[in-house]
Design an enzyme around this catalytic site. Structure first.
Site, mmCIF file in Angstrom:
data_model
loop_
_atom_site.group_PDB
_atom_site.id
_atom_site.type_symbol
_atom_site.label_atom_id
_atom_site.label_comp_id
_atom_site.label_asym_id
_atom_site.label_seq_id
_atom_site.Cartn_x
_atom_site.Cartn_y
_atom_site.Cartn_z
ATOM 1 N N GLU A 280 0.829 -1.207 0.000
ATOM 2 C CA GLU A 280 0.000 0.000 0.000
ATOM 3 C C GLU A 280 0.865 1.260 0.000
ATOM 4 O OE1 GLU A 280 -4.243 -0.045 1.796
ATOM 5 O OE2 GLU A 280 -3.038 0.999 3.274
ATOM 6 N N HIS A 301 7.804 -26.442 0.908
ATOM 7 C CA HIS A 301 6.987 -27.497 0.318
ATOM 8 C C HIS A 301 5.820 -26.926 -0.480
ATOM 9 C CE1 HIS A 301 8.992 -30.733 2.648
ATOM 10 N NE2 HIS A 301 9.261 -29.709 3.433
ATOM 11 N N LYS A 417 -13.840 2.304 -2.777
ATOM 12 C CA LYS A 417 -14.639 2.780 -1.631
ATOM 13 C C LYS A 417 -15.853 3.559 -2.137
ATOM 14 C CE LYS A 417 -11.111 3.261 1.950
ATOM 15 N NZ LYS A 417 -10.322 4.203 2.743
HETATM 16 O O1 PA5 Z 1 -2.782 2.120 6.062
HETATM 17 C C1 PA5 Z 1 -3.916 2.549 5.992
HETATM 18 O O2 PA5 Z 1 -4.177 3.752 6.164
HETATM 19 C C2 PA5 Z 1 -5.082 1.636 5.699
HETATM 20 O O3 PA5 Z 1 -4.684 0.369 5.345
HETATM 21 C C3 PA5 Z 1 -5.986 1.562 6.911
HETATM 22 O O4 PA5 Z 1 -5.301 1.024 8.004
HETATM 23 C C4 PA5 Z 1 -7.235 0.723 6.630
HETATM 24 O O5 PA5 Z 1 -7.880 1.181 5.482
HETATM 25 C C5 PA5 Z 1 -8.197 0.793 7.805
HETATM 26 O O6 PA5 Z 1 -8.570 2.115 8.048
HETATM 27 P P1 PA5 Z 1 -9.289 2.521 9.382
HETATM 28 O O7 PA5 Z 1 -8.349 2.393 10.498
HETATM 29 O O8 PA5 Z 1 -9.716 3.941 9.174
HETATM 30 O O9 PA5 Z 1 -10.464 1.602 9.540
#
Ligand code: PA5
Length: 428
Positions: A280, A301, A417
């Protein structure tokens, strides 16, 4: 300061000392700029005077109070409701340092999966269950849907307002709908520092409250992380974190896949935490490095054939735990020693077998010319885990700077989203 982490037998072609120094001079201003920005506060988590430093006393106090339970019975089951950065770090800590069979038992609901949720709830006693609801934005539908289901499930079984004692929230200190509810209903609520991005938040209450609840001491996480942060004072050619991050980024075109292969089942959740951080943070503008989780010796394996003879597009990073703990000798059982496959194991230990497999795999991979490196720790505890977390967070920031992408945003996840909201509204 105890040594936490070493980079060993590193064969990923990177930069020489002069080039590393020059890279440091070029990229450090960018990193400093990000550190001032809203999302790079993971480095300030270690600074006791900063806005991001976790209030360890408060976390410990809340954990101790909630462990006792509110229905005359201590809490046996701790359920994390969260997704991505709001669950993966805590899960990595718990799988590494807490036996799954020991109470309190930890469960992670990190998906809007109805079967997963109803199976779990059927097996729990609400009087002995605490839900930890984590969403930095306070708006994540997967987490909020589970929160609503859990509220109703507890309310049906609790008297009056007592259901509230079965929830601890963790969200932004001021913003978001979860924070509004926490204030409206006076629910216990911890804070995710606004300046720390979700996937960089493991060393905040997001990961530390579950750790405290499990009875794991918190200070060593931060001390271990600080032992790696201390490398920042050295120039980059003496800094293993920069060396590794820059080498991986340099080879991004020919070897775009980063496989993380700890030789420890206790670190398999850590591999998944790493995958989110790397993917990410770095996958942007048509650039990036693709992470892949593996566990040694299990995946010898399953995946090793691909690594040895498949496309030459991977770098392998092993994590080696010198003393894996839990000494288990392999016993001599009458009637087996004359059979060669059993005879091989005579007088050995399970840990000794794992060690031999690690050394054999690393040598085989090296002999095959596959670039690899080893992050070595002496034992798997909160100190070394804190170091591993910080190592990869910092490596991610450096790799982002080298690749020319901002590791602290995630614009690519917005499109789905927006469509999810649209489709949910269409179903009305
Ligand atoms: O790194 C990030 O910002 C995302 O992966 C969030 O952790 C994830 O989308 C969850 O978001 P939130 O904590 O607002 O539920």
């Amino acid at each position: 300061m105890r040594e936490s982490l070493r980079l060993e037998s590193f064969s990923i072609p990177g930069y020489n000392a002069n080039e590393l120094r020059e890279r440091g001079e070029r990229l450090l201003p960018q990193l400093a700029e990000w550190s001032k920005s809203d999302f790079a506060g993971f480095r300030r988590v270690l600074d006791s005077g900063s806005d991001c430093y976790p209030d360890l006393k408060k976390i410990r106090r809340m954990a101790a109070a909630h462990r006792k339970g509110s229905s005359g019975k201590p809490i046996r089951d701790f359920v994390i409701l969260g997704i991505g950065g709001s669950s993966l770090g805590a899960e990595a800590i718990l799988r590494a340092l807490h036996s799954p069979l020991q109470e309190p038992r930890f469960h992670v609901l990190d998906n809007a999966d109805p079967a997963q949720m109803s199976w779990l709830l059927k097996g729990l006693d609400s009087r002995e269950t605490l839900f930890y609801v984590v969403a930095k934005s306070g708006a994540t539908p997967e987490t909020l849907s589970q929160f609503l289901v859990a509220i109703q499930w507890v309310k049906k079984r609790a008297k009056g307002e007592s259901w509230k004692k079965h929830f601890v929230l963790c969200t932004d200190p001021a913003k978001g709908d979860l924070r509004t509810l926490a204030s409206r209903w006076k629910l216990d609520c911890l804070e995710v520092p606004p300046a720390v991005g979700g996937r960089f938040s493991v060393l905040t209450p997001v990961g530390l409250f579950p750790a405290a609840f499990a009875g794991i001491p918190l200070d060593p996480f931060l001390k271990g992380a600080a032992s790696v942060a201390a490398w920042e004072k050295a120039p980059w050619h003496e800094n293993p974190c920069a060396q590794l991050a820059l080498a991986l980024a340099k080879n991004a075109r020919e070897r775009p896949i980063t496989v993380l292969m700890p030789y420890s089942s206790r670190l398999s959740a850590f591999s998944r935490w790493f995958c989110q951080l790397w993917a990410e943070s770095l996958g942007k503008k048509g650039r990036g490095l693709t992470p892949y989780p593996a566990t040694g010796a299990t995946d010898q394996h399953s995946q090793m054939q691909l690594y040895m003879e498949g496309p030459a597009d991977k770098c392998l990073l092993f994590v080696h735990v010198a003393n894996p703990g839990g000494a288990v000798a392999i016993p001599s059982v009458a009637g087996t020693a004359d059979l060669p496959s059993f005879g091989l194991l005579k007088g050995k230990s399970v840990g000794g077998l794992l060690e031999a497999e690690f050394r054999a795999t690393r040598d085989a991979v090296t002999n095959q010319g596959i670039p690899n490196g080893t992050l070595a720790i002496d034992k798997l505890d909160a100190y070394s885990l804190g170091a591993l977390f910080y190592f990869w967070e910092w490596a991610t920031a450096i790799a982002g700077a080298e690749l020319g992408v901002n590791p602290f945003d995630q614009p690519g996840v917005e499109a789905a989203k927006v469509l999810t909201k649209k489709y949910l509204n269409e179903n009305r």
